[in-house]
Write an enzyme that holds these catalytic residues in place. Sequence first.
Site: not given
Length: 322
Positions: A42, A209
Site C-alpha cells: 500500500d 477498496e
Amino acid sequence: MRAHRALTALVAVLLAVLPTTAQAAESYPDPLPVTGQQIIHDPTVIHLKSGEYVAYSTGGVIGARLSKDMRHWDDAGNAFAEPPSWWYEYNNTGDPWAPDISRRDGRYWLYYAVSSWGTNHSAIGVATSPSGLPGTWTDHGKAFTSETTDTWNAIDPAIVRADGGLWMAFGSYWTGIRMVELNPRTGKAVEGATVEHLATRPDAPYAVEGAYVVRHGHYYYLFASYDACCQGVNSTYKIRAGRSTKVTGPYTDSTGKPMLEGGGDLLLASHGRYIGPGGESVFRDHGKDWLAYHYYDADDNGTPKLGLNRLSWTRDGWPAAF
C-alpha cells in the site's frame, strides 16, 4: 471482396475504440525496475522539497523508504518511533494500514488507518510534519471513524482538493468506496458532513477498496483496487478507474457504466511475475503522473514489492499505464 472490406472496416472500428477502454492483458506494462528495499504494501509516494522521494506504507509504525532517483530505495525506518496510544483501541499490536501523504499550507499531511482484519470498527488518523521525513511527524489523532453499526469502513484514506474544499476518499468492502469533506484547518472530517458513495460492487462482499482520486483536465478520476489482496501469488487484486465532473461523483467508466454498479475500466492486472497489483496511489513529479502500487512477485515466493508506472492519458482523457 465485400466480405474483406467489411472485415477491414470492423477491425478499424475496434482499433479506434480499444485505446479508450480497458487495456488488453498482453499490453500491461511491467513496473519501473527498482533496487534496494523493494518490499512494500500500500505505498504512497511524494517528491519532498528536500529533493528526496519518500514512500510510506503499511507495516511497522508506518514504514518509510527514501530514494534520490525513484530507482534505488533505502529503508528509512518508520514515520513514528512508536504507535500513538489511541491506535490500540483498534488492534492490539498498534498496526497501521494504507497511509496517504500530501502537502498543503506549507506542511506535509499523513493520513493512515488503524483497524483489525474483518471488522469496520476502524479509524483514520492524521499527522503533520514540516519536512515529510520519517521521525518528524506529530500525530493529531482521529480524523474520521466507523463502527460496526455503519455501512462503510474507515480505512484506506486518500486526500484530494476540489473546488476550494478538501475531501477524503476511503473505504474497503462494506458497500465500497465513500467520501467525506474535511476541515482544511484541522484536517479532520467536517462535523455532520454527508458521507458520499462513490463505488461498489453488485454482489457481496463488495470487494473494492484502496481508492485514490486525482484531477486531470475537466474530470476527477477514481482509481480503486478490486478483488482480493494479501494472498501472495493467489492474490486477485487489480486496478480499475472511472471519472466524474464532480469530486463526489457519479463516477462512470468509458462505457458509461456507473462505478456504483460495479463499473470501472481495467487499468492494471496480473501479468507474468507481477501478481495482484493494487493498493495504489498517484503522485505527480516534474509534470508527469505516476502510479505507485504493490504487486506480489511470483519469482520471489509472492513477496509484496513496489511497483511504479508512468500514467499517460488517451486522447479521450482516460488513464493508461506504461
